[in-house]
Each structure stands twice: as C-alpha cells, then as structure tokens.
Design a protein around this motif. Structure first.
Motif, PDB file in Angstrom:
ATOM      1  N   SER A 112     140.300 -12.244  56.460  1.00 20.32           N
ATOM      2  CA  SER A 112     141.661 -11.851  56.991  1.00 20.32           C
ATOM      3  C   SER A 112     141.852 -10.516  57.334  1.00 20.32           C
ATOM      4  O   SER A 112     140.983  -9.435  56.809  1.00 20.32           O
ATOM      5  N   VAL A 113     142.874 -10.012  58.013  1.00 20.07           N
ATOM      6  CA  VAL A 113     143.029  -8.740  58.249  1.00 20.07           C
ATOM      7  C   VAL A 113     144.790  -8.331  58.454  1.00 20.07           C
ATOM      8  O   VAL A 113     145.279  -9.355  59.137  1.00 20.07           O
ATOM      9  N   ASN A 114     145.282  -7.292  57.909  1.00 20.10           N
ATOM     10  CA  ASN A 114     146.471  -7.065  58.362  1.00 20.10           C
ATOM     11  C   ASN A 114     146.837  -6.079  59.212  1.00 20.10           C
ATOM     12  O   ASN A 114     146.472  -4.744  59.099  1.00 20.10           O
ATOM     13  N   ILE A 115     146.999  -6.280  60.390  1.00 21.26           N
ATOM     14  CA  ILE A 115     147.184  -5.345  61.502  1.00 21.26           C
ATOM     15  C   ILE A 115     148.759  -4.635  61.619  1.00 21.26           C
ATOM     16  O   ILE A 115     149.503  -5.381  61.659  1.00 21.26           O
ATOM     17  N   GLU A 116     149.021  -3.478  61.282  1.00 22.90           N
ATOM     18  CA  GLU A 116     150.378  -2.878  61.117  1.00 22.90           C
ATOM     19  C   GLU A 116     150.709  -2.881  62.825  1.00 22.90           C
ATOM     20  O   GLU A 116     149.731  -2.439  63.488  1.00 22.90           O
ATOM     21  N   PRO A 117     152.095  -2.732  63.163  1.00 22.41           N
ATOM     22  CA  PRO A 117     152.440  -2.509  64.281  1.00 22.41           C
ATOM     23  C   PRO A 117     151.925  -1.029  64.683  1.00 22.41           C
ATOM     24  O   PRO A 117     152.125  -0.179  63.906  1.00 22.41           O
ATOM     25  N   THR A 118     151.772  -0.871  66.077  1.00 22.13           N
ATOM     26  CA  THR A 118     151.564   0.576  66.487  1.00 22.13           C
ATOM     27  C   THR A 118     152.931   1.364  66.674  1.00 22.13           C
ATOM     28  O   THR A 118     153.698   1.019  66.993  1.00 22.13           O
TER      29      THR A 118
END
Length: 209
Positions: free
Chosen positions: A39-45
C-alpha cells in the motif's frame, strides 16, 4: 577391455544424476500462495497560491476628441479591464502585507515626427472598481487630472509619475478577484499641434508588507 569399463562407469554416473533429479521435491499445481498487501498513501498535490495581475485582451486605446472647449482640447477613452487575482490562503500571506496596482504613462510622440511631443502630465484618469468589495478593503485609486485642469478638483499632475489604480490596505482582508478600469482623458492646450501621437501606459503590481 579397459576402454569398455571406462564407458560403463561414465554411463552409470549419468544415470545416477538423472535419478537424483527425479527423486527431488515436486510443487503441487494447486498449492495455495501467501499474498502480501502493498500500500501507499499519495497526498494531493498542493500548489502555493499566488498574487497576479492580468489586462484584458486589447488593441490599445484610441482616444477620441470629446469635451473640448475654449480652454482645452480633450480626448477620452477607457482603460481595458485590469484583474488582480489572489489565490493564496490567509496562512500564506505575511502579516500586514498589502498590494497595489499603479500606472505611469510615457510621453506622447507624434508618428514620423519625434520632435512633436505631448508630456504624460497631460493624461489623467478616473479609476473605477468593477467588482464588489465584500469588506470594503479593496478600493480604486483617486482621480488624477491633466495639468490642464478638468475642473473637478482632482490633483492636476497627470500620469507623469506612478498613480494608484487599485489597492488593498491588508491582503488578508479580502482574498479573491478584483476588476478595475479607468476613464482616460488627455487634456491639452487649444494650440496643440495636429498629428497622430502614441504613448505607453505601464501598469505595475506591487506586493509589500
């Protein structure tokens, strides 16, 4: 006989290797596997907000004679709409910061005859805010008259120096979009030389604290 014996030994050795391979462990076709979740949590740019100024598309301003009298020749027009946009959040704005748009004109020079000049002090304006200011923090600049006074009581200095078009006293008081234009008026003496004159009106956005 010696040669034949050697051949038999080699043959036995090869056979032994083959048998060893057959005797090894085998994988069952339906053996269950162990899955691992990745898993990976990609924050909004997030792009920092900014303060910017744009001028509506235009072909320049052609001043037309309007309001001339025995005391002066007068030529009027309208400045294209100027938009100031602030997309910053209050947290991105330093305390006490303010912005302002100022304008300054160059001398009017006659086409084909640079010796014929009308100074920028003969061009005045009357700024006008086109959008509602929800807090009253954004306001248009005060009118400025030509040195040939228009009789309104506005400072008769023209746009020879930087004059205020629109500003806010505190940037955090009102964030968003503000639109402004201005009535332009070139007032000269009645004896002004005929010709086609050109000037450049430069607008600048300042952000200070």
């Amino acid at each position: 006989m010696k040669t034949t014996r050697t051949a038999q030994i080699l043959a036995a050795s090869v056979l032994g290797l083959a048998l060893a391979g057959v005797a090894g462990p085998a994988m069952a076709d339906d053996a269950p596997g162990d899955g691992i979740d990745v898993s990976v949590n990609i924050e909004p740019t997030t792009t920092p907000g900014q303060l910017s100024m744009t001028v509506a598309d235009n072909d320049g301003v052609s001043l037309q004679e309007n309001g001339s009298d025995a005391a002066a020749r007068q030529f009027t027009g309208t400045l294209p709409t100027v938009t100031v946009t602030d997309t910053r959040t209050p947290e991105e704005i330093p305390a006490g910061e303010y912005w302002a748009v100022v304008g300054q004109a160059s001398a009017f020079t006659a086409a084909g005859d640079p010796a014929k000049v009308i100074g920028p002090e003969y061009l005045g304006w009357k700024p006008r805010l086109l959008t509602d200011s929800s807090t009253g923090a954004v306001s248009a600049g005060e009118p400025v008259s030509s040195v040939v006074s228009d009789g309104t009581g506005a400072p008769a200095v023209g746009l020879a120096g930087q004059e205020l078009l629109v500003s806010t006293a505190n940037s955090t008081d009102e964030i968003g979009t503000s639109k402004v234009n201005a009535d332009l008026a070139l007032r000269t003496g009645v004896d002004v030389a005929a010709g086609e004159y050109h000037s450049t009106l430069t607008l600048s956005l300042f952000n200070q604290s």
